[in-house]
Design a protein around this motif. Sequence first.
Motif, PDB file in Angstrom:
ATOM      1  N   GLY A  67       0.832  -1.200   0.000  1.00  0.00           N
ATOM      2  CA  GLY A  67       0.000   0.000   0.000  1.00  0.00           C
ATOM      3  C   GLY A  67       0.861   1.242   0.000  1.00  0.00           C
ATOM      4  O   GLY A  67       1.933   1.278  -0.598  1.00  0.00           O
ATOM      5  N   THR A 116       1.630   5.620  -0.315  1.00  0.00           N
ATOM      6  CA  THR A 116       1.480   6.673  -1.321  1.00  0.00           C
ATOM      7  C   THR A 116       1.777   6.171  -2.721  1.00  0.00           C
ATOM      8  O   THR A 116       1.139   6.587  -3.688  1.00  0.00           O
ATOM      9  CB  THR A 116       2.411   7.855  -0.980  1.00  0.00           C
ATOM     10  N   MET A 172      -1.460   4.992  -4.230  1.00  0.00           N
ATOM     11  CA  MET A 172      -2.673   5.762  -3.956  1.00  0.00           C
ATOM     12  C   MET A 172      -3.250   6.427  -5.200  1.00  0.00           C
ATOM     13  O   MET A 172      -2.526   6.925  -6.058  1.00  0.00           O
ATOM     14  CB  MET A 172      -2.408   6.811  -2.879  1.00  0.00           C
ATOM     15  N   ARG A 178      -9.933   9.186  -4.277  1.00  0.00           N
ATOM     16  CA  ARG A 178     -11.136   8.528  -3.806  1.00  0.00           C
ATOM     17  C   ARG A 178     -12.303   8.841  -4.744  1.00  0.00           C
ATOM     18  O   ARG A 178     -12.256   9.794  -5.518  1.00  0.00           O
ATOM     19  CB  ARG A 178     -11.476   8.973  -2.382  1.00  0.00           C
ATOM     20  N   GLY A 182      -8.938  13.856  -1.903  1.00  0.00           N
ATOM     21  CA  GLY A 182      -7.876  13.078  -1.297  1.00  0.00           C
ATOM     22  C   GLY A 182      -7.620  11.771  -2.013  1.00  0.00           C
ATOM     23  O   GLY A 182      -8.344  11.379  -2.935  1.00  0.00           O
ATOM     24  N   SER A 230      -6.221   7.485  -1.540  1.00  0.00           N
ATOM     25  CA  SER A 230      -6.110   6.341  -0.637  1.00  0.00           C
ATOM     26  C   SER A 230      -5.472   5.187  -1.408  1.00  0.00           C
ATOM     27  O   SER A 230      -5.533   5.152  -2.645  1.00  0.00           O
ATOM     28  CB  SER A 230      -7.480   5.931  -0.090  1.00  0.00           C
ATOM     29  N   PRO A 231      -4.854   4.218  -0.707  1.00  0.00           N
ATOM     30  CA  PRO A 231      -4.163   3.124  -1.403  1.00  0.00           C
ATOM     31  C   PRO A 231      -5.137   2.181  -2.084  1.00  0.00           C
ATOM     32  O   PRO A 231      -6.009   1.600  -1.446  1.00  0.00           O
ATOM     33  CB  PRO A 231      -3.396   2.416  -0.272  1.00  0.00           C
ATOM     34  N   SER A 232      -5.002   2.041  -3.401  1.00  0.00           N
ATOM     35  CA  SER A 232      -5.910   1.176  -4.161  1.00  0.00           C
ATOM     36  C   SER A 232      -5.189   0.331  -5.205  1.00  0.00           C
ATOM     37  O   SER A 232      -5.710  -0.697  -5.640  1.00  0.00           O
ATOM     38  CB  SER A 232      -6.992   2.018  -4.848  1.00  0.00           C
ATOM     39  N   ARG A 276      -3.196  -3.479   1.315  1.00  0.00           N
ATOM     40  CA  ARG A 276      -3.455  -2.200   0.638  1.00  0.00           C
ATOM     41  C   ARG A 276      -3.807  -1.197   1.724  1.00  0.00           C
ATOM     42  O   ARG A 276      -4.961  -0.803   1.884  1.00  0.00           O
ATOM     43  CB  ARG A 276      -4.572  -2.340  -0.392  1.00  0.00           C
ATOM     44  N   PRO A 290      -2.487   2.374   4.215  1.00  0.00           N
ATOM     45  CA  PRO A 290      -1.538   3.470   4.453  1.00  0.00           C
ATOM     46  C   PRO A 290      -0.456   2.991   5.407  1.00  0.00           C
ATOM     47  O   PRO A 290      -0.695   2.093   6.236  1.00  0.00           O
ATOM     48  CB  PRO A 290      -2.408   4.560   5.106  1.00  0.00           C
ATOM     49  N   HIS A 310      -1.295   2.615   9.089  1.00  0.00           N
ATOM     50  CA  HIS A 310      -2.192   1.562   9.553  1.00  0.00           C
ATOM     51  C   HIS A 310      -1.482   0.227   9.772  1.00  0.00           C
ATOM     52  O   HIS A 310      -2.110  -0.729  10.239  1.00  0.00           O
ATOM     53  CB  HIS A 310      -3.325   1.353   8.544  1.00  0.00           C
ATOM     54  N   HIS A 347       2.184  10.728  -4.926  1.00  0.00           N
ATOM     55  CA  HIS A 347       1.307   9.669  -5.429  1.00  0.00           C
ATOM     56  C   HIS A 347       1.232   9.702  -6.954  1.00  0.00           C
ATOM     57  O   HIS A 347       1.628  10.695  -7.588  1.00  0.00           O
ATOM     58  CB  HIS A 347      -0.081   9.769  -4.784  1.00  0.00           C
TER      59      HIS A 347
END
Length: 332
Positions: free
Chosen positions: A14, A16, A19, A22, A27, A29-31, A57, A59, A62, A120
């Motif tokens: 996961g 940056t 990312m 969304r 913003g 997010s990791p995808s 996947r 950040p 986390h 990113h």
Amino acid sequence: MGTEPVRVHVLAVGGTIAMTPRAAGHGVSPSLGADELLAALHAEPAGAHVSSSSFRRLPGAHLTLDDVVSLHAKVAELANRGCGGVVITQGTDTLEETSFALDLLGDAAVPVVFTGAMRHPGQPGADGPANLLDAIRLAASDAAVGLGVTVVMNGEVHSARYVQKRHTTQLSAFASPGLGPLGWVAEGRIRIPLRPARLPALPLPVPVRPAPVALFTATLGDDIRLLPLLPELGYEGAVLAGFGAGHLPAWAVTDAEALAARMPVVLASRTGAGELYRDTYDFPGSERDLLARGLIGAGAVSPLKARMLLSLALGAGLTRDAVSLAYDALSA
């Protein structure tokens, strides 16, 4: 490693580098998974045959030490299946901690290289593809053998035992205070002029149950009233990031000594660079005073990494003396 292409496996965790915006457009997010990260390279680097899988996947903020223990097991599995090197992509927020923890869990049978990105994929000048390409090149090279876990960012190769994130946004955010990078990547070639002596792997059996360890940073005027509460909150150890070469306020000494009688308490320097003193200053709360009261010196290990070491060591059942020797070994 011979003339045949080296099998390098990319594990995406996961961060940056993975990312994207969304759905609401606000913003990122990791995808992105590992295959999508590799697609941005357009071609495999010479000398490597690359495979990939998505491990998490998330950040970087986390991730947990349990994730690192699982990651260590995955790396061992890949090595047993014939991979010649492993690249791990993750968030830079905790990259210095996860790479160091993986190094502590034992020397991998193959080179392990961490990388990530400060920008990113949707930003101009995104650095993820270049960092990933350099990391694959390093993992496939003879130069990576015997280096331990490494981190590749911004064209530089760092040892996981020394690297730190030193800036929030710059591409040059990663540095190794007191040592500098081990080498660099130039025109696709790996250059490693600095090879620190490899230390023996710490006696940490796997699997390890990471123990809860608190990290407390001393600040001017704080009475540090949280220290006596740590055992009741479920902590099994603590790292105190003291002032300068390892100092605490005089009014915190009694609480620090009482806590050290109940659990391992490691004294580090909040500066994040340089070695903790042992025998220079002599006043209440100095390094001489605190070590005499039962605190363990972190040596040259930064507070963040000192916490990683203590958590893994306590989870593995190491004694207080063994923990102290581990910090000494990392500072030799």
